[in-house]
Structures are given as structure tokens and as C-alpha cells.
Design a protein around this motif. Sequence first.
Motif, PDB file in Angstrom:
ATOM      1  N   GLU A  45       3.570   4.494   2.963  1.00 14.07           N
ATOM      2  CA  GLU A  45       3.400   4.443   4.419  1.00 14.07           C
ATOM      3  C   GLU A  45       1.926   4.314   4.823  1.00 14.07           C
ATOM      4  O   GLU A  45       1.620   3.944   5.947  1.00 14.07           O
ATOM      5  CB  GLU A  45       3.989   5.699   5.069  1.00 14.07           C
ATOM      6  CG  GLU A  45       5.492   5.797   4.970  1.00 14.07           C
ATOM      7  CD  GLU A  45       6.187   4.705   5.776  1.00 14.07           C
ATOM      8  OE1 GLU A  45       5.755   4.431   6.899  1.00 14.07           O
ATOM      9  OE2 GLU A  45       7.160   4.135   5.254  1.00 14.07           O
ATOM     10  N   ALA A  46       1.024   4.616   3.902  1.00 11.35           N
ATOM     11  CA  ALA A  46      -0.412   4.625   4.218  1.00 11.35           C
ATOM     12  C   ALA A  46      -0.953   3.209   4.385  1.00 11.35           C
ATOM     13  O   ALA A  46      -0.366   2.240   3.897  1.00 11.35           O
ATOM     14  CB  ALA A  46      -1.175   5.351   3.116  1.00 11.35           C
ATOM     15  N   SER A  47      -2.080   3.109   5.066  1.00 13.91           N
ATOM     16  CA  SER A  47      -2.777   1.834   5.235  1.00 13.91           C
ATOM     17  C   SER A  47      -3.886   1.740   4.200  1.00 13.91           C
ATOM     18  O   SER A  47      -4.604   2.706   3.953  1.00 13.91           O
ATOM     19  CB  SER A  47      -3.394   1.750   6.636  1.00 13.91           C
ATOM     20  OG  SER A  47      -2.394   1.795   7.610  1.00 13.91           O
ATOM     21  N   PHE A  48      -4.020   0.562   3.609  1.00 14.74           N
ATOM     22  CA  PHE A  48      -5.072   0.314   2.629  1.00 14.74           C
ATOM     23  C   PHE A  48      -5.896  -0.880   3.081  1.00 14.74           C
ATOM     24  O   PHE A  48      -5.376  -1.788   3.729  1.00 14.74           O
ATOM     25  CB  PHE A  48      -4.466   0.046   1.243  1.00 14.74           C
ATOM     26  CG  PHE A  48      -3.873   1.263   0.608  1.00 14.74           C
ATOM     27  CD1 PHE A  48      -4.618   2.049  -0.241  1.00 14.74           C
ATOM     28  CD2 PHE A  48      -2.559   1.636   0.881  1.00 14.74           C
ATOM     29  CE1 PHE A  48      -4.074   3.185  -0.822  1.00 14.74           C
ATOM     30  CE2 PHE A  48      -2.012   2.765   0.307  1.00 14.74           C
ATOM     31  CZ  PHE A  48      -2.777   3.543  -0.549  1.00 14.74           C
ATOM     32  N   THR A  49      -7.162  -0.886   2.743  1.00 20.10           N
ATOM     33  CA  THR A  49      -8.034  -1.972   3.181  1.00 20.10           C
ATOM     34  C   THR A  49      -7.865  -3.224   2.336  1.00 20.10           C
ATOM     35  O   THR A  49      -8.020  -4.334   2.837  1.00 20.10           O
ATOM     36  CB  THR A  49      -9.514  -1.536   3.146  1.00 20.10           C
ATOM     37  OG1 THR A  49      -9.824  -1.062   1.841  1.00 20.10           O
ATOM     38  CG2 THR A  49      -9.783  -0.458   4.170  1.00 20.10           C
ATOM     39  N   GLY A  50      -7.558  -3.082   1.077  1.00 22.88           N
ATOM     40  CA  GLY A  50      -7.424  -4.243   0.208  1.00 22.88           C
ATOM     41  C   GLY A  50      -5.980  -4.613  -0.050  1.00 22.88           C
ATOM     42  O   GLY A  50      -5.130  -3.744  -0.208  1.00 22.88           O
ATOM     43  N   LYS A  51      -5.713  -5.919  -0.083  1.00 22.19           N
ATOM     44  CA  LYS A  51      -4.364  -6.371  -0.428  1.00 22.19           C
ATOM     45  C   LYS A  51      -4.082  -5.980  -1.865  1.00 22.19           C
ATOM     46  O   LYS A  51      -4.941  -6.104  -2.736  1.00 22.19           O
ATOM     47  CB  LYS A  51      -4.251  -7.889  -0.287  1.00 22.19           C
ATOM     48  CG  LYS A  51      -4.159  -8.359   1.130  1.00 22.19           C
ATOM     49  CD  LYS A  51      -3.856  -9.830   1.176  1.00 22.19           C
ATOM     50  CE  LYS A  51      -3.622 -10.251   2.615  1.00 22.19           C
ATOM     51  NZ  LYS A  51      -3.245 -11.653   2.693  1.00 22.19           N
ATOM     52  N   GLY A  52      -2.894  -5.499  -2.125  1.00 24.70           N
ATOM     53  CA  GLY A  52      -2.514  -5.122  -3.474  1.00 24.70           C
ATOM     54  C   GLY A  52      -2.942  -3.726  -3.893  1.00 24.70           C
ATOM     55  O   GLY A  52      -2.636  -3.297  -4.998  1.00 24.70           O
ATOM     56  N   ASP A  53      -3.671  -3.012  -3.021  1.00 23.17           N
ATOM     57  CA  ASP A  53      -4.109  -1.659  -3.378  1.00 23.17           C
ATOM     58  C   ASP A  53      -2.946  -0.668  -3.431  1.00 23.17           C
ATOM     59  O   ASP A  53      -2.929   0.217  -4.270  1.00 23.17           O
ATOM     60  CB  ASP A  53      -5.152  -1.137  -2.377  1.00 23.17           C
ATOM     61  CG  ASP A  53      -6.514  -1.779  -2.576  1.00 23.17           C
ATOM     62  OD1 ASP A  53      -6.702  -2.469  -3.590  1.00 23.17           O
ATOM     63  OD2 ASP A  53      -7.378  -1.582  -1.710  1.00 23.17           O
ATOM     64  N   LYS A  54      -1.988  -0.827  -2.529  1.00 28.47           N
ATOM     65  CA  LYS A  54      -0.884   0.136  -2.428  1.00 28.47           C
ATOM     66  C   LYS A  54      -0.105   0.261  -3.736  1.00 28.47           C
ATOM     67  O   LYS A  54       0.062   1.359  -4.249  1.00 28.47           O
ATOM     68  CB  LYS A  54       0.030  -0.252  -1.270  1.00 28.47           C
ATOM     69  CG  LYS A  54       0.975   0.836  -0.846  1.00 28.47           C
ATOM     70  CD  LYS A  54       1.791   0.439   0.366  1.00 28.47           C
ATOM     71  CE  LYS A  54       0.883   0.290   1.558  1.00 28.47           C
ATOM     72  NZ  LYS A  54       1.588   0.208   2.820  1.00 28.47           N
ATOM     73  N   PRO A  55       0.377  -0.858  -4.340  1.00 31.43           N
ATOM     74  CA  PRO A  55       1.117  -0.703  -5.598  1.00 31.43           C
ATOM     75  C   PRO A  55       0.258  -0.136  -6.726  1.00 31.43           C
ATOM     76  O   PRO A  55       0.749   0.576  -7.599  1.00 31.43           O
ATOM     77  CB  PRO A  55       1.615  -2.110  -5.932  1.00 31.43           C
ATOM     78  CG  PRO A  55       0.911  -3.035  -5.022  1.00 31.43           C
ATOM     79  CD  PRO A  55       0.396  -2.243  -3.867  1.00 31.43           C
ATOM     80  N   VAL A  56      -1.031  -0.441  -6.704  1.00 32.45           N
ATOM     81  CA  VAL A  56      -1.936   0.099  -7.730  1.00 32.45           C
ATOM     82  C   VAL A  56      -2.025   1.613  -7.593  1.00 32.45           C
ATOM     83  O   VAL A  56      -1.940   2.349  -8.574  1.00 32.45           O
ATOM     84  CB  VAL A  56      -3.338  -0.552  -7.627  1.00 32.45           C
ATOM     85  CG1 VAL A  56      -4.343   0.178  -8.515  1.00 32.45           C
ATOM     86  CG2 VAL A  56      -3.268  -2.023  -7.989  1.00 32.45           C
ATOM     87  N   VAL A  57      -2.166   2.103  -6.360  1.00 29.15           N
ATOM     88  CA  VAL A  57      -2.270   3.551  -6.126  1.00 29.15           C
ATOM     89  C   VAL A  57      -0.958   4.244  -6.497  1.00 29.15           C
ATOM     90  O   VAL A  57      -0.975   5.314  -7.101  1.00 29.15           O
ATOM     91  CB  VAL A  57      -2.681   3.850  -4.666  1.00 29.15           C
ATOM     92  CG1 VAL A  57      -2.607   5.339  -4.365  1.00 29.15           C
ATOM     93  CG2 VAL A  57      -4.080   3.321  -4.392  1.00 29.15           C
ATOM     94  N   VAL A  58       0.173   3.635  -6.164  1.00 26.62           N
ATOM     95  CA  VAL A  58       1.477   4.212  -6.535  1.00 26.62           C
ATOM     96  C   VAL A  58       1.580   4.325  -8.052  1.00 26.62           C
ATOM     97  O   VAL A  58       1.970   5.363  -8.585  1.00 26.62           O
ATOM     98  CB  VAL A  58       2.645   3.378  -5.961  1.00 26.62           C
ATOM     99  CG1 VAL A  58       3.973   3.799  -6.591  1.00 26.62           C
ATOM    100  CG2 VAL A  58       2.714   3.506  -4.453  1.00 26.62           C
ATOM    101  N   GLU A  59       1.213   3.270  -8.778  1.00 22.40           N
ATOM    102  CA  GLU A  59       1.285   3.296 -10.237  1.00 22.40           C
ATOM    103  C   GLU A  59       0.321   4.325 -10.821  1.00 22.40           C
ATOM    104  O   GLU A  59       0.672   5.047 -11.763  1.00 22.40           O
ATOM    105  CB  GLU A  59       0.988   1.913 -10.816  1.00 22.40           C
ATOM    106  CG  GLU A  59       1.204   1.824 -12.306  1.00 22.40           C
ATOM    107  CD  GLU A  59       2.630   2.097 -12.755  1.00 22.40           C
ATOM    108  OE1 GLU A  59       2.806   2.543 -13.906  1.00 22.40           O
ATOM    109  OE2 GLU A  59       3.589   1.901 -11.983  1.00 22.40           O
ATOM    110  N   LEU A  60      -0.878   4.440 -10.262  1.00 17.57           N
ATOM    111  CA  LEU A  60      -1.832   5.455 -10.725  1.00 17.57           C
ATOM    112  C   LEU A  60      -1.272   6.859 -10.532  1.00 17.57           C
ATOM    113  O   LEU A  60      -1.413   7.716 -11.395  1.00 17.57           O
ATOM    114  CB  LEU A  60      -3.170   5.311  -9.994  1.00 17.57           C
ATOM    115  CG  LEU A  60      -4.020   4.116 -10.398  1.00 17.57           C
ATOM    116  CD1 LEU A  60      -5.204   3.971  -9.451  1.00 17.57           C
ATOM    117  CD2 LEU A  60      -4.485   4.232 -11.831  1.00 17.57           C
TER     118      LEU A  60
END
Length: 171
Positions: A45-60
Motif C-alpha cells: 500500500e506504500a508509495s515508493f519513488t522508484g519504479k520497481g522498488d515495491k516488489p524489491v522491498v517485499v522480497e527483502l
Amino acid sequence: KLLEERLQPKVVEIDGAGPRVAEMEDRADEGMGPRNKRVIAAIKEASFTGKGDKPVVVELYREYAVKVNIAMARSGEVPKGEYEGEYNAAGEREGRGVMRFADGEVYDGEWKAGERDGRGVTRLTNGDVQSMFYRQGKPVGEGVRWKANGRQAKRLRDGRGVGLISLEEAR
């Protein structure tokens, strides 16, 4: 007096109108599985500044959850849970059974003298699924871990990852 002793610990949120003390909720009984689902939903649900950051953060975050579980298991700290299955005459888990741990992990497989022993499938708190063999509670031999994203698989040897493999090879 040390500065740390004079200041009260605070968690501050900086998104929104201005910095404020974060509201702490008592979720000690929540368990790791529900907590992981809640945190992953919040990340999505969060906003990220870079495209593709959200799935990276979820995986981390998912990888972090696995590391926490591994560290707990290796330290001897075992999460509580509920067992449904067969028992031996001594009242120990033996035969086929399913253990649902409070942290959300689920093991479905064979038991002997209260320990994982034989073939079993584990659904980890981060969404990964692994299939392997155990002897006296320890992973032995070859196994496979499918990543939660459904696009990767890893070969396991004695419970440790030894390299990525194709999904076809993992079946």
C-alpha cells in the motif's frame, strides 16, 4: 548521566504533515505469520519513488523473515504451535502429522520420536515452500525451495541453498 538514559525511546514517522511519535500497538500475541502478512500488505500500500522498488522491498522483507526464523531455530528457541497427527506410545509426534507454528510456518510430513524425520513439506512465513528430507530433526540430503514469487526455485543440500535451478528441474 548518559544521553541514552536521559532520553525516552521514540519511534518517529516522518511521512505526512510533520514528524510525530508513532502509535505503538501491543501485538505480542499476533504471531509472525499474521505479522508478515500485515507488514507485506502495508508495503504494497506504500508509495515508493522508484519504479520497481515495491516488489524489491517485499522480497527483502520476506528474506529477512526467513533469516529471523532460521536464527531462532539455530538458537534453540522454537516457536510454539499446534500439532495434528499421529503419536507413539510415549506421547511423542510420530508418523504423519501437520505442525502449525505460531509464527505462521506449517510443516506437513513425517515424524519420529517428536522430531521431523522423513519427507516433509514446509510452508515458510515468507511464502516460500520447501520439500526435503529430515533425520532426527535436521535437514539431510537434497531438497527444493520454491520462492513465493513462483518464478524461482533453489536446490537445497542439508537444508542450505546451493544454487538456483529451473522450475522444471525443481518439480
